[in-house]
Design a protein around this motif. Sequence first.
Motif, PDB file in Angstrom:
ATOM      1  N   GLU A 133      -7.415  -1.410   4.401  1.00 48.38           N
ATOM      2  CA  GLU A 133      -8.040  -2.555   3.730  1.00 48.38           C
ATOM      3  C   GLU A 133      -9.445  -2.245   3.226  1.00 48.38           C
ATOM      4  N   ASP A 134     -10.216  -1.465   3.979  1.00 47.82           N
ATOM      5  CA  ASP A 134     -11.608  -1.210   3.622  1.00 47.82           C
ATOM      6  C   ASP A 134     -11.775  -0.161   2.532  1.00 47.82           C
ATOM      7  N   GLY A 135     -10.774   0.664   2.325  1.00 39.15           N
ATOM      8  CA  GLY A 135     -10.861   1.709   1.314  1.00 39.15           C
ATOM      9  C   GLY A 135      -9.842   2.800   1.571  1.00 39.15           C
ATOM     10  N   PRO A 136      -9.645   3.715   0.621  1.00 39.23           N
ATOM     11  CA  PRO A 136      -8.674   4.797   0.784  1.00 39.23           C
ATOM     12  C   PRO A 136      -8.920   5.577   2.068  1.00 39.23           C
ATOM     13  N   PHE A 137      -7.831   5.931   2.735  1.00 38.65           N
ATOM     14  CA  PHE A 137      -7.908   6.626   4.017  1.00 38.65           C
ATOM     15  C   PHE A 137      -7.214   7.968   3.892  1.00 38.65           C
TER      16      PHE A 137
ATOM     17  N   TYR B  98       0.847  -1.186   0.000  1.00 35.15           N
ATOM     18  CA  TYR B  98       0.000   0.000   0.000  1.00 35.15           C
ATOM     19  C   TYR B  98       0.883   1.237   0.000  1.00 35.15           C
ATOM     20  N   LEU B  99       0.306   2.366  -0.360  1.00 35.85           N
ATOM     21  CA  LEU B  99       1.094   3.571  -0.537  1.00 35.85           C
ATOM     22  C   LEU B  99       0.450   4.760   0.164  1.00 35.85           C
ATOM     23  N   ALA B 100       1.303   5.742   0.453  1.00 34.29           N
ATOM     24  CA  ALA B 100       0.865   7.021   0.994  1.00 34.29           C
ATOM     25  C   ALA B 100       1.324   8.112   0.051  1.00 34.29           C
ATOM     26  N   MET B 101       0.375   8.856  -0.513  1.00 34.33           N
ATOM     27  CA  MET B 101       0.692  10.031  -1.313  1.00 34.33           C
ATOM     28  C   MET B 101       0.877  11.171  -0.319  1.00 34.33           C
ATOM     29  N   HIS B 102       2.117  11.585  -0.092  1.00 31.51           N
ATOM     30  CA  HIS B 102       2.440  12.428   1.058  1.00 31.51           C
ATOM     31  C   HIS B 102       3.177  13.689   0.633  1.00 31.51           C
TER      32      HIS B 102
ATOM     33  N   ILE C  76      -2.152  14.022   2.503  1.00 31.62           N
ATOM     34  CA  ILE C  76      -1.743  12.661   2.864  1.00 31.62           C
ATOM     35  C   ILE C  76      -2.923  11.740   2.589  1.00 31.62           C
ATOM     36  N   LEU C  77      -2.766  10.823   1.649  1.00 28.70           N
ATOM     37  CA  LEU C  77      -3.818   9.863   1.312  1.00 28.70           C
ATOM     38  C   LEU C  77      -3.221   8.468   1.245  1.00 28.70           C
ATOM     39  N   LEU C  78      -3.798   7.530   1.998  1.00 31.81           N
ATOM     40  CA  LEU C  78      -3.367   6.132   1.988  1.00 31.81           C
ATOM     41  C   LEU C  78      -4.342   5.308   1.161  1.00 31.81           C
TER      42      LEU C  78
END
Length: 307
Positions: free
Chosen positions: A174-178, A153-157, A198-200
């Motif tokens: 796991e359930d969706g973008p955070f 998984y990735l973090a756009m930071h 910051i989007l995971l």
Amino acid sequence: MMYSSRRKPVLYFKEERRFLSGRCTVYKLFGLCMVLLLVSLLWLQLSCSGDLSAPVHEDKRPPQHMQPPPCPADSQASAADDPSWGPHKLALIIPFRERFEELLVFVPFMHTFLNKKKIRHKIFIVNQMDHYRFNRASLINVGYLESGNDTDYLAMHDVDLLPLNEALDYGFPEDGPFHVASPELHPLYHYKTYVGGILLLTKKHYKMCNGMSNRFWGWGREDDEFYRRLRKAELQLFRPSGITTGYKTFLHIHDSAWRKRDQKRVSAQKQEQFKSRQELSISGAPCTVINTKLECDQDKTPWCLLS
């Protein structure tokens, strides 16, 4: 006389009236003292020489019990191999151009922050080297492609946004973008459809969105377009709950007084002076720098050029 010769030092101090005998005793005593002094100096020199030469020998071949302890980075890396850290690994992707002051703060800060939370991670600095306008979305796409199979998984930071609240969740979404930097917490942007900062999200979900659009040159709007992609892929967006620090949840370290976004050009250095991929350590924090030269179709996106 035999008794006197054995106790000359003592007789000298007690029989000062015996002038001739006393004078001879002084000379002999002085000579004896000089001999003792020379012997003492010689012994001291030999001792110091031995002490100084010993470490030189040990430096060449240090015994096992004298080995230095591992550096902090090694200790943290070994801790990250502990099964209690979980099976997932985060690719922390930072789109970057010339903001070196922020980078020197960001990398060690985030490395320590994620280690405290027992988040396995790799930090990727995607450095735009061409002379086009900054393209954040394209750099994130590059980071996704270069992040390797060991991250899931990735973090756009953003490089200028530091989390100050340790209750913020950087775990596997796991359930969706955070959206970690939600509008209720981000110090600058507060509109409801904002998904920047910051989007995971998992790599599977990123692929479902077909990544980010490469058409956005300059600062802004790419996040808003990605919000529409999330909706089109029917992915549920999540945001933090129970965080009471409000707009003080993050530290924004961007200095707009002297650094104007989208106006900085890359230093005039030849391409061959850079490697396409470099493994670095900043204050003991490991990171990977991916030097990237983007291409622009000026017929389709003429706004990629700097005015």
